[in-house]
Design an enzyme around this catalytic site. Structure first.
Site, PDB file in Angstrom:
ATOM      1  N   TYR A 123       1.712   5.280   5.191  1.00 12.34           N
ATOM      2  CA  TYR A 123       2.490   4.183   5.766  1.00 12.34           C
ATOM      3  C   TYR A 123       1.581   3.203   6.505  1.00 12.34           C
ATOM      4  O   TYR A 123       0.664   3.628   7.211  1.00 12.34           O
ATOM      5  CB  TYR A 123       3.536   4.736   6.746  1.00 12.34           C
ATOM      6  CG  TYR A 123       4.389   3.639   7.329  1.00 12.34           C
ATOM      7  CD1 TYR A 123       5.465   3.145   6.604  1.00 12.34           C
ATOM      8  CD2 TYR A 123       4.097   3.066   8.561  1.00 12.34           C
ATOM      9  CE1 TYR A 123       6.240   2.108   7.114  1.00 12.34           C
ATOM     10  CE2 TYR A 123       4.868   2.033   9.067  1.00 12.34           C
ATOM     11  CZ  TYR A 123       5.937   1.558   8.343  1.00 12.34           C
ATOM     12  OH  TYR A 123       6.697   0.534   8.839  1.00 12.34           O
ATOM     13  N   TRP A 125       0.900  -1.402   7.366  1.00 12.39           N
ATOM     14  CA  TRP A 125       0.998  -2.797   6.947  1.00 12.39           C
ATOM     15  C   TRP A 125      -0.243  -3.305   6.235  1.00 12.39           C
ATOM     16  O   TRP A 125      -0.221  -4.365   5.646  1.00 12.39           O
ATOM     17  CB  TRP A 125       1.293  -3.667   8.160  1.00 12.39           C
ATOM     18  CG  TRP A 125       2.761  -3.831   8.429  1.00 12.39           C
ATOM     19  CD1 TRP A 125       3.680  -2.833   8.605  1.00 12.39           C
ATOM     20  CD2 TRP A 125       3.477  -5.068   8.544  1.00 12.39           C
ATOM     21  NE1 TRP A 125       4.922  -3.378   8.841  1.00 12.39           N
ATOM     22  CE2 TRP A 125       4.820  -4.749   8.814  1.00 12.39           C
ATOM     23  CE3 TRP A 125       3.108  -6.410   8.470  1.00 12.39           C
ATOM     24  CZ2 TRP A 125       5.801  -5.722   8.989  1.00 12.39           C
ATOM     25  CZ3 TRP A 125       4.087  -7.372   8.654  1.00 12.39           C
ATOM     26  CH2 TRP A 125       5.412  -7.033   8.903  1.00 12.39           C
TER      27      TRP A 125
END
Ligand SMILES: Nc1nc2c(c(=O)[nH]1)N[C@H]1C(S)=C(S)[C@@H](COP(=O)(O)OP(=O)(O)OC[C@H]3O[C@@H](n4cnc5c(=O)[nH]c(N)nc54)[C@H](O)[C@@H]3O)O[C@H]1N2
Ligand SMILES: Nc1nc2c(c(=O)[nH]1)N[C@H]1C(S)=C(S)[C@@H](COP(=O)(O)OP(=O)(O)OC[C@H]3O[C@@H](n4cnc5c(=O)[nH]c(N)nc54)[C@H](O)[C@@H]3O)O[C@H]1N2
Ligand SMILES: [Mo]
Length: 773
Positions: A123, A125
């Site tokens: 996980y 960005w």
């Protein structure tokens, strides 16, 4: 805004022109000049984002990783659980040696345990750019080269809402991205009631790219037209002054009680839209019994909610009256559901908006998460943007993303998720590229114990984050400035050619090249690369957008024309109010995608799951860890203004906002005075899970009883050999609690926790987070 200070990059030649590039925080152009990176925001951006100022200093910062590194204990003793992770030495290796070692370890785990023993959720960005998107790269690599991996579902952003909303209102993407727009608010809204606000710091970023920051202007114009903005929450800055907002200061975590009381007032005064409730919802009569106290003897009226929320009952009643009969919009920030029982305010806000009869009207109804990120409240592109295909994952197993420490600490244990009883898999190898769990996860001391359990932790990083420091194998990757890519997002019209602006730092390689090297060692290179170089992938991926433009009869420049442009403007879909507008107009022909086809005030599905922490309709549930004598304050650990999460925390804009090198916490004057704390002091925040230091800003913009410390300061344990070291830099996740929102969604609950605060009087420990280990 042209940023000129920064780290000198002497090996880089001067560039004659500024070349386009983009980041999650905005489109810009840049050039190298006298060894410095100069950055200019996109000329069409009305409100550029100062997070861009982190780039020039970050590019050649000492916190970057120069060479592949392997942890000494792992190198000498081989894979296996090891409590020395995070405090062991690293040994530099050549790329060939590192890739040989890792290739062999991946083959060992695959052959001995299967791909179901690899956690590749990864996980995070990462950076803008559709090809070098690290999560897509790692997923594609694990799929093509190992046969798959245990994945994660949902996000830290919207763990509770993304599971709840499809049961009760509709598809998450439709509700967030194709619903009420900023243009509608400008033109139509009479009153916007924003729970958790719509802070400009948040809407300044969007995953992938954003070419125009429109939120400040939209709120200013709506306000000038006469639209009223009401902010509900603990922090005054959560709505900009341009919105002319009124601040209703409330106790965090109590929004559901406040919404119940608003609705109770409406019902008491006969102000609910009964026709809409009858036509478009299911379960109202049952819910109304709870609301009116017929089921539990407690009417959920303003007098009941007032002491829970810390608001006068008269203020609640007055606010309810202001909402009725007007074009009212309810907004709920992501933050409200990043907390225990986070499903409840999301659900209750939908019920409130339905009772006001406003769902589906232009500028009215319910705009979940509007203002949280810049891709909400905007029009969608009418053509697809380029994406990297990820291949097929043969492993069916997954976890809700925020249950990572539970999974690693308790393999084989059962847990509830969305009506299922599932079992945590037994993970041997964890692979991370493009995320920072020591930023995003809660209860970091527990996370350290969890990462000590695995055989091998592999991390690709551009900087020495705590996650990299806890890895066994650290592979240095480029930052987006050091490679070519295509930037874009599904809700921004500009597709951006991202030019290479600097040479890779040290020996850093693109994630793609790292994976290609590993695939070669695993004999899967053809499947992973399909024979393409990065350049050839960009051309290949661009074709999808070009073809879609041509199919619409629009100009469809070829790749070279696109590459040499400042960006390609894509067509966008109309701002038509989406699913809720169509449903409102004809609830029979345009059913919602919920089980009943209507707004589910009572959900038979959720009732059928039988989980007490998320019952059949929205309810007020007491927090299981309320403030106490030992931990009397509520900590709000929200998003930082000067960076995206932990990214480039070592950059100039982020470090300039710190004091004495520490992250800044905000406290109310009363709470500070009671503890003998003065402006600019260093404070220690602590609870039974951990402790951290921060500098303090004393302000009445924070509600009394609340202390706010943003996320993103790199975890910096004073003595990593201790079991519960203090973070000297100000990472609030040493304090937050690692529990799911409920059995329904198991979302992240990092936004709120309870703490005590004291003035720190010891010798101030140095910040080591940005020094290589
Ligand atoms: N207490 C608390 N915790 C929270 C939250 C909260 O409100 N409170 N919010 C949560 C939310 S909403 C989110 S989304 C998460 C965010 O959590 P993350 O997305 O994990 O945070 P980032 O700092 O963006 O991490 C991205 C990492 O990728 C690295 N990176 C950048 N580009 C590249 C690349 O090209 N390749 C590779 N390999 N790496 C790259 C960056 O250096 C950085 O370390 O945090 C969550 N955590
Ligand atoms: N600059 C910047 N912008 C970002 C990010 C970033 O890291 N930096 N991260 C992006 C990401 S990934 C996401 S998911 C979004 C997150 O969007 P959000 O989760 O909405 O953002 P936060 O800043 O964590 O929270 C918003 C505000 O909610 C208030 N709040 C907290 N708890 C409560 C509560 O119980 N009740 C009420 N009424 N208010 C409460 C806090 O005062 C806080 O400032 O932001 C995005 N935008
Ligand atoms: Mo997020």
């Amino acid at each position: 805004m042209t940023m000129k200070t920064g780290m000198r990059v002497p090996e880089m030649q001067d560039m004659p022109v500024f070349l386009p590039h983009t980041a999650h925080w905005g489109v810009f152009s840049a050039r190298m000049h006298n060894g410095l990176l100069e950055v200019r925001p996109h000329p069409g951006d009305p409100d550029p984002n100062h997070i861009l100022d982190n780039f020039p200093t970050a590019l050649r910062h000492r916190a970057r990783i120069a060479q592949p590194m392997v942890r000494r204990g792992w190198l000498e003793h081989g894979p296996g659980p090891d409590g020395r992770r995070g405090r062991d030495e690293f040994v530099p290796l050549s790329w060939d040696a590192a890739l040989d070692l890792l290739g062999a370890e991946l083959a060992r785990v695959r052959d001995a345990h299967g791909p179901g023993a690899v956690f590749g959720g990864s996980y995070g960005w990462s950076s803008a750019g559709r090809f070098h998107h690290a999560q897509s790269q790692v997923h594609r690599f694990l799929n093509t080269s190992l046969g798959g991996y245990v994945r994660s579902v949902n996000s830290y952003s919207s763990g509770a809402s993304s599971v709840l909303l499809p049961h009760i209102l509709g598809e998450y993407e439709d509700l967030t991205k194709g619903n009420v727009s900023w243009a509608q608010i400008e033109a139509h809204s009479d009153i916007v009631l924003a729970f958790g606000g719509m802070a400009l710091k948040n809407s300044m970023v969007a995953g992938g790219s954003v070419s125009q920051h429109i939120e400040r202007g939209a709120m200013a114009r709506a306000h000038r037209r006469g639209c009223e903005f009401v902010l509900v929450g603990p922090l005054r800055e959560d709505l900009p002054t341009e919105a002319g907002a009124e601040w209703l200061s409330t106790v965090p975590g109590t929004d559901t009680a406040l919404m119940l009381a608003l609705l109770h007032t409406l019902v008491l005064e006969g102000l609910q839209d009964q026709d809409f409730l009858d036509r478009c919802t299911v379960g109202w009569p049952v819910f109304a019994q709870y609301l009116l106290g017929e089921t539990d003897g407690q009417p959920k009226n303003a007098a009941w909610a007032a002491p829970i929320c810390g608001v006068a009952a008269e203020a609640i009643i007055a606010l309810a009256r202001r909402l009725a009969g007007r074009r009212a919009l309810i907004v709920v920030a992501h933050s409200l559901q990043r907390a225990e029982h986070g499903e409840q305010p999301v659900w209750m806000a939908a019920v409130l908006a339905a009772a006001l009869g406003q769902l589906g009207l232009p500028g009215g109804g319910y705009a979940y998460a509007l203002g949280a990120i810049a891709y909400y409240g905007r029009r969608a592109n009418a053509v697809p943007i380029p994406t990297l295909p990820q291949g097929r994952n043969t492993v069916r197993d997954f976890i809700p993303v925020a249950r990572i420490a539970d999974m690693l600490l308790h393999p084989g244990t059962a847990y509830r998720y969305n009506g299922q009883t599932r079992t945590y898999p037994d993970i041997k190898l964890v692979y991370w590229a493009g995320g920072n769990p020591f930023h995003h996860h809660q209860d970091l001391n527990r996370l350290r114990r969890a990462f000590a359990q695995v055989d091998t932790l592999v991390v690709h990083e551009l900087g020495w984050t705590a996650t990299a420091r806890h890895a066994d194998i650290v592979l240095p990757c480029t930052m987006s400035l050091e490679r070519e890519d295509i930037g874009g997002s599904s809700h921004d019209p500009l597709l951006v050619p991202m030019h290479k602006l600097a040479e890779p730092f040290g020996q850093a390689r693109d994630d793609y090249d790292i994976f290609a090297g590993l695939a070669e060692r695993l004999g899967t290179q053809a499947a992973f690369t399909e024979g393409r170089t990065s350049q050839q992938w960009l051309r290949h991926m661009y074709r999808r957008t070009q073809t879609a433009l041509a199919d619409m009869g629009l100009p469809a420049p070829d790749y070279d024309a696109f590459w040499h442009s400042e960006g390609l403007t894509l067509p966008q879909s109309p701002d038509d109010g989406g699913q809720l507008r169509r449903f409102r107009a004809d609830p029979v022909a345009h059913k919602l995608p919920t089980p009943s086809g209507k707004v589910e005030i009572v959900s038979a599905t959720i009732a059928g799951f039988g989980d007490a922490d998320c019952p059949a309709h929205p309810v007020w549930l007491e927090p299981t860890e309320p403030p106490s004598a030992a931990t009397p304050l509520i900590l709000v650990a929200n998003q930082p203004a000067t960076r995206l999460h932990s990214q480039l925390d070592f950059g100039g804009h982020s470090t300039a906002s710190k004091q004495r090198g520490r992250e800044v916490a905000s406290m109310h004057p009363q709470d500070a005075a009671a503890r003998g704390i003065g402006q600019g002091d260093i404070i220690r925040l602590f609870n039974p899970r951990g402790a951290c230091l921060a500098a303090v800003r004393i302000t009445d913009g924070v509600r009394a009883g609340v202390v706010q410390l943003p996320t993103g300061a790199w975890y910096d344990p004073e003595d990593p050999a201790e079991e519960m070291p203090m973070c000297v830099h100000g990472n609030p996740n040493v304090l937050t609690r690692d529990i799911g929102t409920s059995s329904l969604a198991q979302g992240c609950t990092g936004q709120l926790t309870v703490v005590q605060v004291e003035r720190f009087t010891g010798n101030l420990p140095p910040i080591k987070a940005f020094d290589p280990p």
